[in-house]
Design a protein around this motif. Structure first.
Motif, PDB file in Angstrom:
ATOM      1  N   SER A   4      48.811  91.844  21.860  1.00  0.00           N
ATOM      2  CA  SER A   4      49.023  92.791  20.164  1.00  0.00           C
ATOM      3  C   SER A   4      48.712  91.873  19.384  1.00  0.00           C
ATOM      4  O   SER A   4      49.335  91.451  19.172  1.00  0.00           O
ATOM      5  CB  SER A   4      50.612  93.090  19.991  1.00  0.00           C
ATOM      6  N   CYS A   5      47.400  92.299  18.789  1.00  0.00           N
ATOM      7  CA  CYS A   5      47.106  91.104  17.658  1.00  0.00           C
ATOM      8  C   CYS A   5      47.342  91.463  16.250  1.00  0.00           C
ATOM      9  O   CYS A   5      47.663  91.171  15.909  1.00  0.00           O
ATOM     10  CB  CYS A   5      45.862  91.070  17.840  1.00  0.00           C
ATOM     11  N   PHE A   6      47.153  92.891  16.286  1.00  0.00           N
ATOM     12  CA  PHE A   6      48.087  93.692  15.588  1.00  0.00           C
ATOM     13  C   PHE A   6      48.803  94.129  15.049  1.00  0.00           C
ATOM     14  O   PHE A   6      49.230  94.305  13.952  1.00  0.00           O
ATOM     15  CB  PHE A   6      46.863  94.425  14.658  1.00  0.00           C
ATOM     16  N   SER A   7      49.578  94.873  15.881  1.00  0.00           N
ATOM     17  CA  SER A   7      51.068  95.998  15.547  1.00  0.00           C
ATOM     18  C   SER A   7      51.929  94.456  15.563  1.00  0.00           C
ATOM     19  O   SER A   7      53.535  94.908  15.254  1.00  0.00           O
ATOM     20  CB  SER A   7      51.192  96.025  16.529  1.00  0.00           C
ATOM     21  N   HIS A   8      51.562  93.553  15.805  1.00  0.00           N
ATOM     22  CA  HIS A   8      52.950  92.052  15.729  1.00  0.00           C
ATOM     23  C   HIS A   8      52.594  91.719  14.345  1.00  0.00           C
ATOM     24  O   HIS A   8      53.565  90.264  13.954  1.00  0.00           O
ATOM     25  CB  HIS A   8      53.026  91.450  16.764  1.00  0.00           C
ATOM     26  N   HIS A   9      51.908  92.053  13.169  1.00  0.00           N
ATOM     27  CA  HIS A   9      52.539  91.429  12.231  1.00  0.00           C
ATOM     28  C   HIS A   9      52.517  92.259  11.068  1.00  0.00           C
ATOM     29  O   HIS A   9      52.649  93.377  11.183  1.00  0.00           O
ATOM     30  CB  HIS A   9      50.103  90.980  11.822  1.00  0.00           C
ATOM     31  N   GLY A  10      53.190  91.333   9.825  1.00  0.00           N
ATOM     32  CA  GLY A  10      53.605  92.166   8.807  1.00  0.00           C
ATOM     33  C   GLY A  10      52.618  93.782   8.159  1.00  0.00           C
ATOM     34  O   GLY A  10      52.901  94.915   8.421  1.00  0.00           O
ATOM     35  N   GLY A  12      50.525  95.468   9.813  1.00  0.00           N
ATOM     36  CA  GLY A  12      50.254  96.151  11.131  1.00  0.00           C
ATOM     37  C   GLY A  12      52.012  96.809  11.251  1.00  0.00           C
ATOM     38  O   GLY A  12      51.623  98.203  11.785  1.00  0.00           O
ATOM     39  N   ASN A  17      52.770 100.392  13.417  1.00  0.00           N
ATOM     40  CA  ASN A  17      53.469 100.813  14.049  1.00  0.00           C
ATOM     41  C   ASN A  17      54.683 101.709  13.936  1.00  0.00           C
ATOM     42  O   ASN A  17      55.057 103.086  14.246  1.00  0.00           O
ATOM     43  CB  ASN A  17      54.402 100.026  14.178  1.00  0.00           C
ATOM     44  N   ILE A  75      59.945  93.141  17.546  1.00  0.00           N
ATOM     45  CA  ILE A  75      58.708  92.202  16.453  1.00  0.00           C
ATOM     46  C   ILE A  75      59.957  90.592  16.367  1.00  0.00           C
ATOM     47  O   ILE A  75      59.288  89.598  16.861  1.00  0.00           O
ATOM     48  CB  ILE A  75      58.535  92.558  15.918  1.00  0.00           C
ATOM     49  N   TYR A  86      58.910  81.818  17.101  1.00  0.00           N
ATOM     50  CA  TYR A  86      58.920  81.138  16.342  1.00  0.00           C
ATOM     51  C   TYR A  86      60.666  80.577  16.734  1.00  0.00           C
ATOM     52  O   TYR A  86      60.782  79.225  16.276  1.00  0.00           O
ATOM     53  CB  TYR A  86      59.082  81.932  14.934  1.00  0.00           C
TER      54      TYR A  86
END
Length: 207
Positions: A4-10, A12, A17, A75, A86
């Motif tokens: 999930s390279c896009f949906s797990h970022h702000g 995305g 989402n 996330i 993190y």
């Protein structure tokens, strides 16, 4: 792999989402929910009937806020339950393995799968308690609903393994199994919705 390279970022969360989540909620309430009221056992139908359909007057601000929170919280939890997260890098204790019999499972994995199990138990408990004396629709189920869903689910799973999904990657095939089941249920519900619409249109034209 499941990636999930896009949906797990702000970005995305808002552009992918949130939009997909609102679309799936609408699809569930308008298409899947009515189909389940016809094709599930009575004890489950009664409980599903207690969940009212999506409100007729959507509130864009409220819906977007709830959808964004719903997309962001998993996330955030992933940061503490995945190896490169993190939170795991910040607190190395989460990566420390715990020996159980012959297995060495890190703390973050215990949190990941334990929270999933806990959420599943809570969901079953809520379904069991969700009971209202509501008159169920007197609609005859179609015999092809669940077979169609099963065939679609199998095809999706076979396609994923054909594209290189490893059997040893148990976490990935569990995700594939759940996703295939949900998409198969949605597809079968759409088929039933089109079937019902076709009958209604036929009666109108015949009348």
């Amino acid at each position: 792999r499941v990636q999930s390279c896009f949906s797990h970022h702000g970005v995305g969360i808002l552009w992918f989402n949130l939009r997909l989540g609102l679309l799936l909620v609408f699809a569930y309430m308008q298409v899947v929910h009515p189909a389940l009221l016809v094709h599930t056992p009575t004890w489950l139908r009664i409980r599903l009937a207690g969940v009212q359909p999506y409100h007729s007057k959507p509130n864009p601000v409220l819906d977007s806020a709830v959808g964004s929170i719903g997309a962001a919280t998993p996330i955030a939890w992933d940061a503490f339950t995945h190896k490169q997260g993190y939170g795991v890098e910040l607190w190395p204790l989460l990566a420390k393995p715990i020996d159980v019999s012959h297995l060495r499972v890190p703390v973050d994995k215990w949190l990941q799968h334990g929270s999933t199990l806990l959420a599943g138990v809570y969901l079953l408990w809520r379904v069991r308690r969700q009971y209202r004396p509501i008159v169920l629709p007197a609609v005859k189920p179609v015999p092809w609903f669940w077979p169609l869903a099963a065939v679609i689910m199998v095809l999706i799973i076979v396609a994923r393994f054909t594209l290189g999904l490893s059997v040893a990657a148990y976490g990935h095939w569990i995700v594939t199994l759940l996703a295939a089941g949900m998409w198969a249920l949605l597809a079968a519900s759409v088929g039933y919705w089109l079937f019902v619409k076709g009958i209604i249109l036929h009666h109108k034209t015949a009348g």
